[in-house]
Design a protein around this motif. Structure first.
Motif, PDB file in Angstrom:
ATOM      1  N   MET A 177       0.833  -1.205   0.000  1.00 34.28           N
ATOM      2  CA  MET A 177       0.000   0.000   0.000  1.00 34.28           C
ATOM      3  C   MET A 177       0.870   1.258   0.000  1.00 34.28           C
ATOM      4  SD  MET A 177      -3.032  -1.201   2.590  1.00 34.28           S
ATOM      5  CE  MET A 177      -3.613   0.440   2.843  1.00 34.28           C
ATOM      6  N   SER A 178       1.986   1.216   0.671  1.00 34.01           N
ATOM      7  CA  SER A 178       2.884   2.362   0.696  1.00 34.01           C
ATOM      8  C   SER A 178       3.527   2.596  -0.670  1.00 34.01           C
ATOM      9  CB  SER A 178       3.966   2.160   1.749  1.00 34.01           C
ATOM     10  OG  SER A 178       3.380   2.053   3.021  1.00 34.01           O
ATOM     11  N   VAL A 179       3.840   1.525  -1.361  1.00 34.77           N
ATOM     12  CA  VAL A 179       4.370   1.662  -2.725  1.00 34.77           C
ATOM     13  C   VAL A 179       3.320   2.291  -3.630  1.00 34.77           C
ATOM     14  CG1 VAL A 179       5.140   0.342  -4.736  1.00 34.77           C
ATOM     15  CG2 VAL A 179       6.064  -0.175  -2.495  1.00 34.77           C
ATOM     16  N   GLU A 180       2.061   1.930  -3.437  1.00 34.78           N
ATOM     17  CA  GLU A 180       0.982   2.539  -4.222  1.00 34.78           C
ATOM     18  C   GLU A 180       0.865   4.033  -3.925  1.00 34.78           C
ATOM     19  OE1 GLU A 180      -1.050   1.301  -6.631  1.00 34.78           O
ATOM     20  OE2 GLU A 180       0.237  -0.464  -6.545  1.00 34.78           O
ATOM     21  N   LEU A 181       1.058   4.422  -2.677  1.00 37.59           N
ATOM     22  CA  LEU A 181       1.065   5.851  -2.342  1.00 37.59           C
ATOM     23  C   LEU A 181       2.181   6.585  -3.078  1.00 37.59           C
ATOM     24  CD1 LEU A 181       0.389   6.304   1.476  1.00 37.59           C
ATOM     25  CD2 LEU A 181      -0.882   7.269  -0.412  1.00 37.59           C
ATOM     26  N   MET A 182       3.334   5.968  -3.137  1.00 34.18           N
ATOM     27  CA  MET A 182       4.450   6.586  -3.839  1.00 34.18           C
ATOM     28  C   MET A 182       4.170   6.709  -5.334  1.00 34.18           C
ATOM     29  SD  MET A 182       7.463   4.649  -1.732  1.00 34.18           S
ATOM     30  CE  MET A 182       8.807   5.184  -2.732  1.00 34.18           C
ATOM     31  N   LEU A 183       3.563   5.695  -5.921  1.00 33.07           N
ATOM     32  CA  LEU A 183       3.212   5.768  -7.343  1.00 33.07           C
ATOM     33  C   LEU A 183       2.150   6.826  -7.602  1.00 33.07           C
ATOM     34  CD1 LEU A 183       3.212   2.008  -8.360  1.00 33.07           C
ATOM     35  CD2 LEU A 183       4.785   3.778  -9.125  1.00 33.07           C
ATOM     36  N   ASN A 184       1.210   6.977  -6.689  1.00 37.48           N
ATOM     37  CA  ASN A 184       0.195   8.021  -6.853  1.00 37.48           C
ATOM     38  C   ASN A 184       0.806   9.416  -6.738  1.00 37.48           C
ATOM     39  OD1 ASN A 184      -1.995   6.387  -7.398  1.00 37.48           O
ATOM     40  ND2 ASN A 184      -2.425   6.064  -5.229  1.00 37.48           N
ATOM     41  N   ALA A 185       1.829   9.572  -5.916  1.00 36.44           N
ATOM     42  CA  ALA A 185       2.524  10.858  -5.835  1.00 36.44           C
ATOM     43  C   ALA A 185       3.205  11.176  -7.165  1.00 36.44           C
ATOM     44  CB  ALA A 185       3.546  10.829  -4.701  1.00 36.44           C
ATOM     45  N   VAL A 186       3.806  10.181  -7.771  1.00 35.64           N
ATOM     46  CA  VAL A 186       4.438  10.378  -9.074  1.00 35.64           C
ATOM     47  C   VAL A 186       3.384  10.724 -10.124  1.00 35.64           C
ATOM     48  CG1 VAL A 186       5.719   9.198 -10.900  1.00 35.64           C
ATOM     49  CG2 VAL A 186       6.417   8.943  -8.521  1.00 35.64           C
ATOM     50  N   ASN A 187       2.241  10.044 -10.089  1.00 34.04           N
ATOM     51  CA  ASN A 187       1.165  10.336 -11.039  1.00 34.04           C
ATOM     52  C   ASN A 187       0.659  11.765 -10.880  1.00 34.04           C
ATOM     53  OD1 ASN A 187       1.262   7.814 -12.171  1.00 34.04           O
ATOM     54  ND2 ASN A 187      -0.353   6.989 -10.879  1.00 34.04           N
ATOM     55  N   LEU A 188       0.526  12.214  -9.653  1.00 34.58           N
ATOM     56  CA  LEU A 188       0.084  13.585  -9.414  1.00 34.58           C
ATOM     57  C   LEU A 188       1.076  14.584  -9.997  1.00 34.58           C
ATOM     58  CD1 LEU A 188      -1.932  15.515  -8.084  1.00 34.58           C
ATOM     59  CD2 LEU A 188      -0.614  15.293  -5.986  1.00 34.58           C
ATOM     60  N   ASN A 189       2.369  14.315  -9.826  1.00 30.77           N
ATOM     61  CA  ASN A 189       3.386  15.182 -10.414  1.00 30.77           C
ATOM     62  C   ASN A 189       3.332  15.162 -11.929  1.00 30.77           C
ATOM     63  OD1 ASN A 189       4.830  16.731  -8.625  1.00 30.77           O
ATOM     64  ND2 ASN A 189       6.246  15.092  -8.105  1.00 30.77           N
TER      65      ASN A 189
END
Length: 124
Positions: free
Chosen positions: A32-44
């Motif tokens: 789940m934490s890796v998914e949070l990191m990927l969502n941060a990249v997507n937002l950027n």
């Protein structure tokens, strides 16, 4: 809207995900934490795509296309990751990452693969 707002939110999401990867012991929470990191990249990606498309007057939207690709890869990653975690949980009885690391390195003396003589020495 300024570019700083999504960038700061993305940095907070990424730091939260990084903390989750480094501090959590449960494999599901790490995923789940890796998914949070990927969502941060997507937002950027989306924020910079909108910002650059306004500056260059282009309508290519390559950042949004890359975000869709990242979402598809993340969905496949979480599916395979959960399948692996469930298989490991069925075999080992735990999804604690530290315990799995110890059994993989052979540090555990109470596992089913330990010979009877070593078990006797460990209990004596």
């Amino acid at each position: 809207m300024h570019l700083a707002y999504p960038a700061v939110l993305s940095a907070l999401l990424f730091c939260t995900g990084l903390y989750g990867v480094l501090a959590r012991r449960n494999a599901i929470l790490v995923l789940m934490s890796v998914e949070l990191m990927l969502n941060a990249v997507n937002l950027n990606l989306v924020a910079f795509d909108v910002w650059l498309s306004k500056a260059a007057k282009e309508t290519l939207h390559s950042g949004q296309a890359l975000t869709l690709f990242t979402i598809a890869i993340a969905a496949a990653e979480i599916g395979i990751g959960l399948a692996i975690v469930l298989a490991v949980y069925r075999n080992r009885g735990t999804s604690d990452i530290d315990k799995l690391r110890d059994t993989a390195e052979g540090h555990s003396t109470d596992g089913p693969d330990t010979p009877a003589a070593e078990k006797a020495e460990a209990t004596a």
